[in-house]
Design an enzyme around this catalytic site. Structure first.
Site, mmCIF file in Angstrom:
data_model
loop_
_atom_site.group_PDB
_atom_site.id
_atom_site.type_symbol
_atom_site.label_atom_id
_atom_site.label_comp_id
_atom_site.label_asym_id
_atom_site.label_seq_id
_atom_site.Cartn_x
_atom_site.Cartn_y
_atom_site.Cartn_z
ATOM 1 N N LYS A 116 5.080 20.166 -7.173
ATOM 2 C CA LYS A 116 4.953 21.655 -7.243
ATOM 3 C C LYS A 116 3.098 21.603 -7.331
ATOM 4 O O LYS A 116 2.033 22.938 -6.957
ATOM 5 C CB LYS A 116 5.050 21.565 -8.728
ATOM 6 C CG LYS A 116 6.226 21.776 -9.428
ATOM 7 C CD LYS A 116 5.876 21.580 -11.555
ATOM 8 C CE LYS A 116 7.191 21.803 -11.546
ATOM 9 N NZ LYS A 116 7.740 21.460 -12.986
ATOM 10 N N LYS A 158 0.836 18.219 -16.307
ATOM 11 C CA LYS A 158 2.300 18.208 -15.171
ATOM 12 C C LYS A 158 2.995 17.242 -14.391
ATOM 13 O O LYS A 158 1.862 17.017 -13.291
ATOM 14 C CB LYS A 158 2.746 19.585 -14.553
ATOM 15 C CG LYS A 158 2.581 20.569 -15.710
ATOM 16 C CD LYS A 158 2.686 21.906 -15.354
ATOM 17 C CE LYS A 158 4.062 22.882 -15.563
ATOM 18 N NZ LYS A 158 3.073 24.041 -14.756
ATOM 19 N N LYS A 237 14.989 26.742 -21.380
ATOM 20 C CA LYS A 237 15.389 28.499 -21.773
ATOM 21 C C LYS A 237 16.350 27.860 -22.286
ATOM 22 O O LYS A 237 17.279 27.011 -22.506
ATOM 23 C CB LYS A 237 15.801 28.722 -20.213
ATOM 24 C CG LYS A 237 14.150 28.520 -18.793
ATOM 25 C CD LYS A 237 15.101 29.240 -18.227
ATOM 26 C CE LYS A 237 13.684 29.212 -16.802
ATOM 27 N NZ LYS A 237 13.770 29.156 -15.405
ATOM 28 N N GLU A 288 6.207 27.665 -10.311
ATOM 29 C CA GLU A 288 7.127 26.660 -9.436
ATOM 30 C C GLU A 288 8.154 27.635 -8.627
ATOM 31 O O GLU A 288 8.521 28.925 -9.043
ATOM 32 C CB GLU A 288 7.502 25.952 -9.836
ATOM 33 C CG GLU A 288 9.041 25.917 -10.135
ATOM 34 C CD GLU A 288 9.423 24.970 -11.396
ATOM 35 O OE1 GLU A 288 9.355 24.106 -10.062
ATOM 36 O OE2 GLU A 288 10.003 25.460 -12.724
ATOM 37 N N ARG A 292 16.973 26.425 -5.609
ATOM 38 C CA ARG A 292 18.759 26.124 -6.061
ATOM 39 C C ARG A 292 19.017 28.050 -6.830
ATOM 40 O O ARG A 292 18.348 28.324 -7.491
ATOM 41 C CB ARG A 292 18.873 25.217 -6.848
ATOM 42 C CG ARG A 292 18.100 25.431 -8.615
ATOM 43 C CD ARG A 292 18.490 24.523 -9.109
ATOM 44 N NE ARG A 292 17.956 25.483 -10.748
ATOM 45 C CZ ARG A 292 16.734 24.672 -11.101
ATOM 46 N NH1 ARG A 292 16.433 23.724 -10.511
ATOM 47 N NH2 ARG A 292 16.839 25.164 -12.248
ATOM 48 N N ARG A 338 22.810 30.124 -24.146
ATOM 49 C CA ARG A 338 23.048 29.157 -23.605
ATOM 50 C C ARG A 338 23.300 28.524 -25.073
ATOM 51 O O ARG A 338 23.096 28.111 -25.695
ATOM 52 C CB ARG A 338 21.698 27.727 -23.148
ATOM 53 C CG ARG A 338 22.205 28.600 -21.863
ATOM 54 C CD ARG A 338 20.722 27.508 -20.808
ATOM 55 N NE ARG A 338 19.581 28.097 -20.255
ATOM 56 C CZ ARG A 338 18.907 27.810 -19.041
ATOM 57 N NH1 ARG A 338 19.264 26.425 -19.458
ATOM 58 N NH2 ARG A 338 18.638 28.179 -18.160
HETATM 59 P P1 ADP Z 1 9.702 23.088 -15.621
HETATM 60 O O1 ADP Z 1 9.835 22.353 -13.713
HETATM 61 O O2 ADP Z 1 10.190 21.479 -15.741
HETATM 62 O O3 ADP Z 1 11.095 23.899 -15.298
HETATM 63 P P2 ADP Z 1 7.548 25.063 -15.323
HETATM 64 O O4 ADP Z 1 7.230 24.098 -14.147
HETATM 65 O O5 ADP Z 1 8.818 25.522 -14.491
HETATM 66 O O6 ADP Z 1 8.845 22.980 -15.409
HETATM 67 O O7 ADP Z 1 7.819 25.312 -16.420
HETATM 68 C C1 ADP Z 1 8.954 25.042 -17.292
HETATM 69 C C2 ADP Z 1 8.064 25.857 -18.523
HETATM 70 O O8 ADP Z 1 6.579 25.368 -19.061
HETATM 71 C C3 ADP Z 1 7.370 27.678 -18.458
HETATM 72 O O9 ADP Z 1 8.261 28.174 -18.332
HETATM 73 C C4 ADP Z 1 6.378 27.716 -19.716
HETATM 74 O O10 ADP Z 1 6.744 27.711 -20.755
HETATM 75 C C5 ADP Z 1 5.932 26.271 -19.987
HETATM 76 N N1 ADP Z 1 5.055 26.044 -19.122
HETATM 77 C C6 ADP Z 1 4.657 25.326 -17.739
HETATM 78 N N2 ADP Z 1 2.942 25.564 -17.227
HETATM 79 C C7 ADP Z 1 2.684 25.737 -18.046
HETATM 80 C C8 ADP Z 1 0.719 26.605 -18.338
HETATM 81 N N3 ADP Z 1 0.030 26.038 -17.634
HETATM 82 N N4 ADP Z 1 0.841 26.633 -19.074
HETATM 83 C C9 ADP Z 1 1.575 27.630 -20.415
HETATM 84 N N5 ADP Z 1 3.136 26.742 -20.528
HETATM 85 C C10 ADP Z 1 3.720 26.359 -19.444
#
Ligand code: ADP
Length: 453
Positions: A116, A158, A237, A288, A292, A338
């Site tokens: 990321k 993260k 989700k 991100e 897939r 889901r």
């Molecule tokens: P993963 O790869 O584990 O799915 P993501 O980066 O896609 O992680 O983030 C998943 C969820 O986490 C997002 O949809 C959001 O709800 C929350 N999230 C991630 N980053 C942020 C952020 N900077 N601020 C607020 N919520 C975040």
């Protein structure tokens, strides 16, 4: 075109891929663990090979075993589904070195987007808005504190290699940040084999809006509109819909163009998803790219009329996209729930077990993607997704009404599932109005139980 495809997965997605293959006249090979001997994907495929013990590491993550099965069955393609090896660049390389096409993007794109930090850096250079934060892995607490001073609390720590909503911590002060840094690093190392973490601004009450990308090997890239995946529990989700109630034509065009630009910057081919967070003030940021097919792909299928797995297979076979951006038509509304084997009344604890009786909803506007049936034993070893219930309508209201009656018709007894929670959400006026943010479920549950994180 492929003559035989091995599906390196299980559950509903294995069934979904087998269905697409059958319609394309492609033979299928299922692989299964000892725990999945009686699974639907095993029954539906033309051939089936047992690849190891019940634990994922022994079977669905066991690369040598899967490759042996592929060689013995003499397949010319492997579809990885989602989860397991779907975003494993090493696996994609091994497939290619064995002259088996990996039905997905190149190993290079997977590797790039799987980090990321590197992905955000590429997006910044490509002119795509990213959430302010550290530009490289945070090595120590001084680094983390410096970033937090610059962007102000709240921040989120993260994992660079994170996925599935795991490996993230929200922090409101220095003390929390320092402890989160250590736990996240340790968790990231244990879960993803990479301890790199970064810090970014935590957006309060955003919406999760993602764009479905399709790209062929000749460099044509289009998007198939957005999915709104704002209804989440602990960053995972639960409900997805397309289109989004808050994205108008103008915003769709703008975000869609940037999503296509993002995919092109990653030299992306195949189906992929560019994820954004949409802030309360209307600004949006790349978070991100998922390299897939996603769990929630059916809602896009229902509004575009396309079969995304079929498209993925066609792209992997070197066929061209065959449509331009202007040819994409988004028609009506689709929502997906889901249905997980989890007990919402008991901290969402997993509830595997035998399904004694099963009744699936049907009728106009209903689609169920599932691998379960009466008499099926849900094993405790894998994720808890039992079924995806997708409903459609001309409008959002109609799709919600169909969802409400479909949920009432759905019986998976005696398992505890997320169906009661879905019923509650779909009868909530706030949800009907579409006035939601990513904290919607956690807030609701907190109100009911007084529970805090
Ligand atoms: P993963 O790869 O584990 O799915 P993501 O980066 O896609 O992680 O983030 C998943 C969820 O986490 C997002 O949809 C959001 O709800 C929350 N999230 C991630 N980053 C942020 C952020 N900077 N601020 C607020 N919520 C975040």
């Amino acid at each position: 075109m492929f003559s035989k495809i091995l599906i390196a997965n299980r559950g509903e997605i294995a069934v979904r891929v087998i269905r697409a293959c059958k319609e394309m006249n492609i033979r299928t090979v299922a692989v299964y663990s000892e725990a999945d001997r009686n699974s639907l994907h095993v029954r539906l495929a033309d051939e089936a090979v047992c690849i190891g013990g019940p634990k994922a590491e022994q079977s669905y993550l066991n690369i040598p075993s899967i490759i042996s099965a592929a060689e013995i069955a003499d397949v010319d393609g492997i579809h990885p589904g989602y989860g397991f090896l779907s975003q494993n660049a090493h696996f994609a390389e091994i497939c290619e070195s064995c002259n088996i096409t990996f039905i997905g993007p190149t190993a290079q794109s997977i590797r790039l987007m799987g980090d990321k930090i590197a992905a955000k850096d590429l997006m910044r250079k490509t002119g795509i808005p990213i959430i302010p934060g550290s530009m490289s892995a945070v090595r120590n607490k001084e680094d983390a504190l410096k970033t937090a001073r610059r962007i102000n609390y709240p921040v989120i720590v993260k994992a660079a290699a994170g996925g599935g909503g795991r490996g993230m911590r929200v922090c409101h002060n220095d003390v929390r940040l320092i402890s989160a840094l250590m736990t996240c690093q340790a968790e990231a190392e244990a879960s993803f084999g990479n301890s790199d973490v970064f810090v970014e601004k935590y957006l309060e009450e955003p919406r999760h809006i993602e764009f479905q990308i399709m790209a062929d090997r000749a460099g044509h890239t289009i998007h198939l509109g957005e999915r709104d995946c704002t209804i989440q529990r602990r960053h995972q989700k639960l409900i997805e819909e397309s289109p989004s109630p808050v994205v108008d034509v103008k915003l769709r065009r703008k975000m869609g163009e940037l999503a296509v630009r993002a995919a092109k910057a990653a030299n992306y081919t195949s189906a992929g998803t560019v994820e954004f967070l949409l802030d309360k003030d209307g600004s949006f940021y790349f978070i991100e790219m998922n390299t897939r097919i996603q769990v929630e792909h059916p809602v896009t299928e229902m509004v575009t009329g396309l079969d995304l797995i079929r498209e993925q297979i066609r792209m992997a076979a070197g066929e061209s996209l065959g449509m331009k951006q202007d040819d994409v038509r988004l028609d009506g509304w689709a929502i997906e729930c889901r249905v997980n084997a989890e007990d919402p009344a008991n901290g969402f604890s997993p509830c595997p077990g035998r399904i004694a009786s099963y009744h699936e909803p049907g009728g106009r506007g209903v689609r169920v993607d599932t691998h379960i049936f009466a008499g099926y034993e849900v094993p405790p070893y894998y994720d808890s997704l039992l079924a995806k219930l997708i409903t459609t309508g001309e409008t959002r209201q109609e799709a919600i009404r169909v969802m409400q009656r479909a949920l009432d018709e759905f019986f998976i007894e005696p398992l505890r599932t997320t169906i009661p929670l879905h019923k509650q959400i779909f009868s909530d006026p706030t949800f009907w109005r579409g006035q939601i943010a990513t904290d919607y479920i956690d807030r609701q549950l907190q109100q009911q139980t007084g529970e805090t994180e």
